[in-house]
Motif scaffolding. Structure first.
Motif, PDB file in Angstrom:
ATOM      1  N   THR A 104       1.342  -1.744   0.340  1.00 27.32           N
ATOM      2  CA  THR A 104       0.015   0.259  -0.204  1.00 27.32           C
ATOM      3  C   THR A 104       1.210   1.177  -0.270  1.00 27.32           C
ATOM      4  O   THR A 104       2.031   1.533   0.770  1.00 27.32           O
ATOM      5  CB  THR A 104      -0.705   0.002   1.612  1.00 27.32           C
ATOM      6  OG1 THR A 104      -0.837  -0.904   2.015  1.00 27.32           O
ATOM      7  CG2 THR A 104      -1.989   1.086   1.041  1.00 27.32           C
ATOM      8  N   SER A 105       1.024   2.255  -0.954  1.00 25.98           N
ATOM      9  CA  SER A 105       1.447   3.847  -0.808  1.00 25.98           C
ATOM     10  C   SER A 105      -0.146   4.522  -0.960  1.00 25.98           C
ATOM     11  O   SER A 105      -0.943   4.618  -1.433  1.00 25.98           O
ATOM     12  CB  SER A 105       2.264   3.324  -1.305  1.00 25.98           C
ATOM     13  OG  SER A 105       1.595   3.413  -2.548  1.00 25.98           O
ATOM     14  N   GLY A 106      -0.496   5.732   0.537  1.00 29.08           N
ATOM     15  CA  GLY A 106      -0.767   6.544   0.340  1.00 29.08           C
ATOM     16  C   GLY A 106       0.042   8.261   0.378  1.00 29.08           C
ATOM     17  O   GLY A 106       0.285   7.996   0.731  1.00 29.08           O
ATOM     18  N   GLY A 107      -0.853   8.793  -0.421  1.00 30.56           N
ATOM     19  CA  GLY A 107      -0.664  10.032  -0.232  1.00 30.56           C
ATOM     20  C   GLY A 107       0.772  10.947  -1.508  1.00 30.56           C
ATOM     21  O   GLY A 107      -0.144   9.821  -2.589  1.00 30.56           O
ATOM     22  N   ARG A 108       1.182  11.766  -1.491  1.00 32.90           N
ATOM     23  CA  ARG A 108       1.777  12.202  -2.893  1.00 32.90           C
ATOM     24  C   ARG A 108       2.714  11.474  -3.070  1.00 32.90           C
ATOM     25  O   ARG A 108       3.879  11.229  -2.176  1.00 32.90           O
ATOM     26  CB  ARG A 108       1.391  13.484  -2.364  1.00 32.90           C
ATOM     27  CG  ARG A 108       1.708  14.585  -3.506  1.00 32.90           C
ATOM     28  CD  ARG A 108       2.482  16.010  -4.007  1.00 32.90           C
ATOM     29  NE  ARG A 108       3.993  15.930  -3.819  1.00 32.90           N
ATOM     30  CZ  ARG A 108       4.300  16.039  -4.416  1.00 32.90           C
ATOM     31  NH1 ARG A 108       4.083  16.192  -5.755  1.00 32.90           N
ATOM     32  NH2 ARG A 108       5.884  16.496  -4.576  1.00 32.90           N
ATOM     33  N   GLN A 109       3.051  11.371  -4.152  1.00 32.59           N
ATOM     34  CA  GLN A 109       4.418  10.734  -4.626  1.00 32.59           C
ATOM     35  C   GLN A 109       5.129  11.567  -5.464  1.00 32.59           C
ATOM     36  O   GLN A 109       4.637  12.457  -6.279  1.00 32.59           O
ATOM     37  CB  GLN A 109       4.260   9.152  -5.163  1.00 32.59           C
ATOM     38  CG  GLN A 109       3.586   8.121  -4.569  1.00 32.59           C
ATOM     39  CD  GLN A 109       3.267   6.705  -5.087  1.00 32.59           C
ATOM     40  OE1 GLN A 109       2.908   6.735  -6.219  1.00 32.59           O
ATOM     41  NE2 GLN A 109       3.701   5.662  -4.293  1.00 32.59           N
ATOM     42  N   ILE A 110       6.182  12.073  -4.880  1.00 33.77           N
ATOM     43  CA  ILE A 110       7.493  12.715  -5.749  1.00 33.77           C
ATOM     44  C   ILE A 110       7.650  12.254  -7.287  1.00 33.77           C
ATOM     45  O   ILE A 110       8.550  11.332  -7.203  1.00 33.77           O
ATOM     46  CB  ILE A 110       8.591  13.198  -4.679  1.00 33.77           C
ATOM     47  CG1 ILE A 110       8.136  14.130  -3.544  1.00 33.77           C
ATOM     48  CG2 ILE A 110       9.329  14.025  -5.793  1.00 33.77           C
ATOM     49  CD1 ILE A 110       9.613  14.473  -2.727  1.00 33.77           C
ATOM     50  N   PRO A 111       7.479  12.553  -7.671  1.00 36.43           N
ATOM     51  CA  PRO A 111       7.772  11.861  -9.513  1.00 36.43           C
ATOM     52  C   PRO A 111       9.542  12.318  -9.723  1.00 36.43           C
ATOM     53  O   PRO A 111       9.650  13.286 -10.399  1.00 36.43           O
ATOM     54  CB  PRO A 111       6.740  12.707 -10.061  1.00 36.43           C
ATOM     55  CG  PRO A 111       6.598  13.701 -10.079  1.00 36.43           C
ATOM     56  CD  PRO A 111       6.655  14.085  -8.597  1.00 36.43           C
ATOM     57  N   VAL A 112      10.696  10.845  -9.966  1.00 36.31           N
ATOM     58  CA  VAL A 112      11.554  11.077 -10.003  1.00 36.31           C
ATOM     59  C   VAL A 112      12.204  10.317 -11.496  1.00 36.31           C
ATOM     60  O   VAL A 112      11.414   9.143 -11.230  1.00 36.31           O
ATOM     61  CB  VAL A 112      12.055  10.861  -9.244  1.00 36.31           C
ATOM     62  CG1 VAL A 112      13.911  11.193  -9.031  1.00 36.31           C
ATOM     63  CG2 VAL A 112      11.749  11.606  -7.607  1.00 36.31           C
ATOM     64  N   ALA A 113      12.816  10.852 -11.532  1.00 32.54           N
ATOM     65  CA  ALA A 113      13.580  10.256 -13.963  1.00 32.54           C
ATOM     66  C   ALA A 113      14.906   9.717 -13.451  1.00 32.54           C
ATOM     67  O   ALA A 113      15.331  10.389 -12.824  1.00 32.54           O
ATOM     68  CB  ALA A 113      13.309  11.120 -14.713  1.00 32.54           C
ATOM     69  N   VAL A 114      15.332   8.428 -12.939  1.00 35.27           N
ATOM     70  CA  VAL A 114      16.567   8.137 -13.035  1.00 35.27           C
ATOM     71  C   VAL A 114      16.767   7.044 -13.966  1.00 35.27           C
ATOM     72  O   VAL A 114      16.389   6.622 -13.983  1.00 35.27           O
ATOM     73  CB  VAL A 114      16.161   7.048 -11.604  1.00 35.27           C
ATOM     74  CG1 VAL A 114      18.190   6.533 -11.243  1.00 35.27           C
ATOM     75  CG2 VAL A 114      15.898   7.678 -10.884  1.00 35.27           C
ATOM     76  N   LEU A 115      17.822   8.020 -14.956  1.00 37.18           N
ATOM     77  CA  LEU A 115      18.336   7.281 -15.456  1.00 37.18           C
ATOM     78  C   LEU A 115      19.684   6.180 -16.143  1.00 37.18           C
ATOM     79  O   LEU A 115      20.078   6.332 -14.914  1.00 37.18           O
ATOM     80  CB  LEU A 115      19.286   8.573 -16.594  1.00 37.18           C
ATOM     81  CG  LEU A 115      17.580   9.555 -17.432  1.00 37.18           C
ATOM     82  CD1 LEU A 115      18.817  10.982 -18.374  1.00 37.18           C
ATOM     83  CD2 LEU A 115      16.954   8.779 -18.624  1.00 37.18           C
ATOM     84  N   ASP A 116      19.749   5.862 -16.221  1.00 43.08           N
ATOM     85  CA  ASP A 116      21.042   4.549 -16.654  1.00 43.08           C
ATOM     86  C   ASP A 116      21.976   5.263 -16.834  1.00 43.08           C
ATOM     87  O   ASP A 116      21.938   6.858 -17.192  1.00 43.08           O
ATOM     88  CB  ASP A 116      20.996   4.212 -18.107  1.00 43.08           C
ATOM     89  CG  ASP A 116      19.865   2.690 -17.696  1.00 43.08           C
ATOM     90  OD1 ASP A 116      19.226   2.534 -17.170  1.00 43.08           O
ATOM     91  OD2 ASP A 116      19.630   2.593 -19.487  1.00 43.08           O
ATOM     92  N   PHE A 117      22.917   4.893 -16.116  1.00 42.58           N
ATOM     93  CA  PHE A 117      24.184   5.792 -15.847  1.00 42.58           C
ATOM     94  C   PHE A 117      24.644   4.844 -16.938  1.00 42.58           C
ATOM     95  O   PHE A 117      25.434   4.041 -17.321  1.00 42.58           O
ATOM     96  CB  PHE A 117      24.781   5.750 -14.872  1.00 42.58           C
ATOM     97  CG  PHE A 117      24.740   6.230 -12.879  1.00 42.58           C
ATOM     98  CD1 PHE A 117      22.937   6.455 -13.116  1.00 42.58           C
ATOM     99  CD2 PHE A 117      25.732   6.325 -11.970  1.00 42.58           C
ATOM    100  CE1 PHE A 117      22.255   7.034 -11.891  1.00 42.58           C
ATOM    101  CE2 PHE A 117      24.458   6.630 -10.559  1.00 42.58           C
ATOM    102  CZ  PHE A 117      23.710   7.322 -10.638  1.00 42.58           C
TER     103      PHE A 117
END
Lengths: 176, 423
Positions: B27-40
């Motif tokens: 379960t996860s609730g509340g706002r989630q911060i959108p993050v882009a993690v690119l391949d290194f």
């Protein structure tokens, strides 16, 4: 560390001696050892490590009440029920007779609740069994009470039938 | 005998393969911060893809949503190469880029940068030179930096957890990374092991061993593998809890009475009894400032949580709702206590705010036990029952995020979350 290793080695040795002695003595000595001996004066004939051999018979003979070792408790209770008073009394009497013997009483709980509080509850159950014995004249210092809490269930189910088997106190004689 | 040995060896081999815990977010609730993690850049040539571990760490908290990074080519490795407009269009708030470059000495340099996409500014940039075998640990450190910059809280991705695995009649105390990877048995026994507790510096674990056919408190040094018996008195020796400065442990002993709390120097020595009560006192937990010891006592007729000054003194009852409140653990900020509460025959993890006395039940299991706070106070790891066996679960301290740490076999129980790494 060395000391620990040494003491483990010694414990192993003692244990080994003890079990050998039992094996050797059981067929010969057992049934001739009267349980009606006077309450004093029997210990000079045996060394402390040989204790298990003289006691082996009544404690393991299925016909003897002394072979029964478990006292079962109600939920959330550390009262030794009427139905188990006779069993505890028989062990107490045996201990009064056999002054060289010591016992350990192991308290156990069912799985519900926290492990450590259950460990403490199991201890209180063991103490309750001990109390019956000391009232009947067994010296305090001869009875060690320990608890396994919920860690050593006799039955592994998760229902009342199993839990009832796990709320118990087990009487173990030294060397067993 | 030979056959027995062989069986043990087999079991040990099977164990390392099967013991790994994998974490599912339930379960996860509340706002989630959108993050882009690119391949290194360059990570494909390495034994461990760093960006995958970083992304998984962040996603597992339930606080982040990973933004799709498919089709980004070439991979940006410098700030000047980042197309912020594109990332704004993908609705990402933060962006992680990085590269891995082999060094002449066989080590690799890992460089990463974190950007605020809206502001088009760099939030963090670090470089680490490590052995390739350390790439997973490095990824956790990177995730810690990102987590702290984006949430304001310390990350716990580089921490360890310990727990007991029971398989048949065999018990193992295992230590793994917080994500369940790299599980290792630090102790194995055919007798139960319970109540592991990390020393504040993470170098030692105190636990209760039943090897001597009764509970004995042992302290094990993890790096050296050495053990020392801390308390082996007549009767029970259990419930070890470290003082925050690591100099003392509170334990529960029955040497003088029924279960009572004592304090013993961490180097060993005579136990000092903290209180004399005609009831069970056990399950000590030091407050983070060292001032208090919270504990369970049934002096009032039912088990409830109390606290007393850590130097001894009158106790104060803290829980009043219900007839079964046990196993207190102070939160790292000292403001709350997590504990086990029984309600209608169900045992659940609850949290109490100490000042207000406000209690919140966080879990919905039936036999939940052994709550243990993450060192940042954000998650609580605990033992739950699933399909008749013990499984670890975690819940955020606000109750919104739930995780299951899934083990394919065995009973997994009695977890304890380790401290933040000291380096």
């Amino acid at each position: 560390m060395k000391k620990i290793v040494l003491s483990i080695a010694m414990a192993t040795l003692v244990a080994a001696c003890g079990s050998q002695e039992v094996k050797k003595d059981v067929p010969v000595a057992d049934r001739t050892t009267p349980t009606t001996q006077p309450t004093t004066g029997q210990s000079p004939t045996t060394s402390p490590t040989a204790q298990p051999s003289i006691t082996a018979n009544p404690l393991t003979d299925p016909k003897s009440i002394l072979s029964k070792r478990s006292v079962y408790f109600d939920f959330d209770s550390n009262v030794v029920n009427e139905g188990y008073q006779g069993l505890v009394q028989a062990h107490a009497k045996y201990l009064v007779d056999k002054r060289s013997l010591n016992v350990k009483i192991e308290g156990n709980c069912d799985e519900r609740g926290s492990r450590e509080y259950n460990l403490a509850l199991g201890q209180r159950r063991a103490e309750a069994v001990k109390k019956v014995m000391t009232v009947l004249g067994v010296q305090d210092g001869r009875i060690e009470t320990v608890s396994f809490g919920e860690e050593k269930p006799a039955a592994n189910g998760h229902d009342e039938a199993s839990w009832a088997k796990n709320r118990r106190g087990d009487i173990k004689y030294a060397g067993e | 005998m030979k056959r027995f040995l062989f069986a043990v060896l087999l079991a040990a081999a099977a164990l390392t393969a099967r013991a790994q815990l994998t974490i599912d977010i339930t379960t996860s609730g509340g706002r989630q911060i959108p993050v882009a993690v690119l391949d290194f850049a360059g990570e494909a040539a390495q034994p461990q893809a760093v960006s995958t571990v970083v992304g998984a760490d962040l996603a597992r908290t339930g606080l982040f949503r990973l933004v799709n990074t498919v089709g980004v080519s070439p991979l940006p490795t410098e700030p000047s190469e980042v197309n912020f407009i594109d990332w704004q269009a993908r609705a990402s708030e933060a962006l992680v880029i990085g590269k891995i470059e082999p060094q002449p000495d066989g080590r690799v340099e890992v460089r990463f940068r974190l950007f605020d996409v809206q502001k088009q500014s760099q939030l963090a940039s670090f470089s680490y030179v490590v052995a390739p075998a350390q790439l997973r640990a490095t990824a956790h450190r990177i995730a810690d930096v990102i987590y702290e910059r984006l949430t304001g809280e310390k990350g716990v991705f580089s921490t360890k957890i310990t727990y007991v695995v029971k398989r048949g009649t065999r018990y193992e105390l295992q230590v793994s990374d917080a994500d369940g990877a790299n599980a290792q048995a630090v102790l194995a026994s055919n007798e139960p092991i319970i109540s592991p507790a990390w020393s504040p510096d993470g170098s030692r674990i105190a636990y209760v061993s039943f090897d001597q056919k009764k509970p004995v408190v042992v302290v094990q040094n993890l790096a050296q593998g050495t053990t020392r018996v801390l308390a082996n008195h007549r009767g029970n020796n259990s419930a070890p809890a470290w003082s925050p400065d690591g100099t003392r442990l509170a334990v529960t002993l029955t040497k003088d009475d029924i279960s009572q709390i004592y304090v013993i120097p961490a180097t060993g020595g005579e136990p000092r009894r903290m209180a004399v009560t005609p009831a069970i006192d056990t399950e000590a937990s030091f407050s983070p400032d060292g001032q208090w010891i919270a504990f369970t006592s049934d002096r009032g007729g039912s088990p409830q949580i109390y606290r007393m000054p850590s130097e001894g003194g009158p106790a104060q009852r803290l829980t009043f709702e219900g007839t079964y409140n046990v196993r207190p653990r102070y939160s790292p900020d000292g403001k709350s206590i997590a504990f086990v509460q029984r309600e209608s025959g169900k045992f659940r993890i609850a949290v109490m705010e100490i000042d207000s006395g406000q209690v919140t039940v966080l879990t919905d299991g039936s036999l939940d036990d052994s709550p243990s706070y993450a060192p940042n106070g954000k998650m609580i790891l605990y033992e739950a029952q699933a399909n008749g066996r013990g499984q670890l679960s975690a819940v955020s301290s606000d109750g919104r995020v739930r995780q299951r740490l899934v083990s394919s076999s065995g009973d997994v129980r009695d977890p304890a979350w380790g401290p933040l790494p000291t380096n």
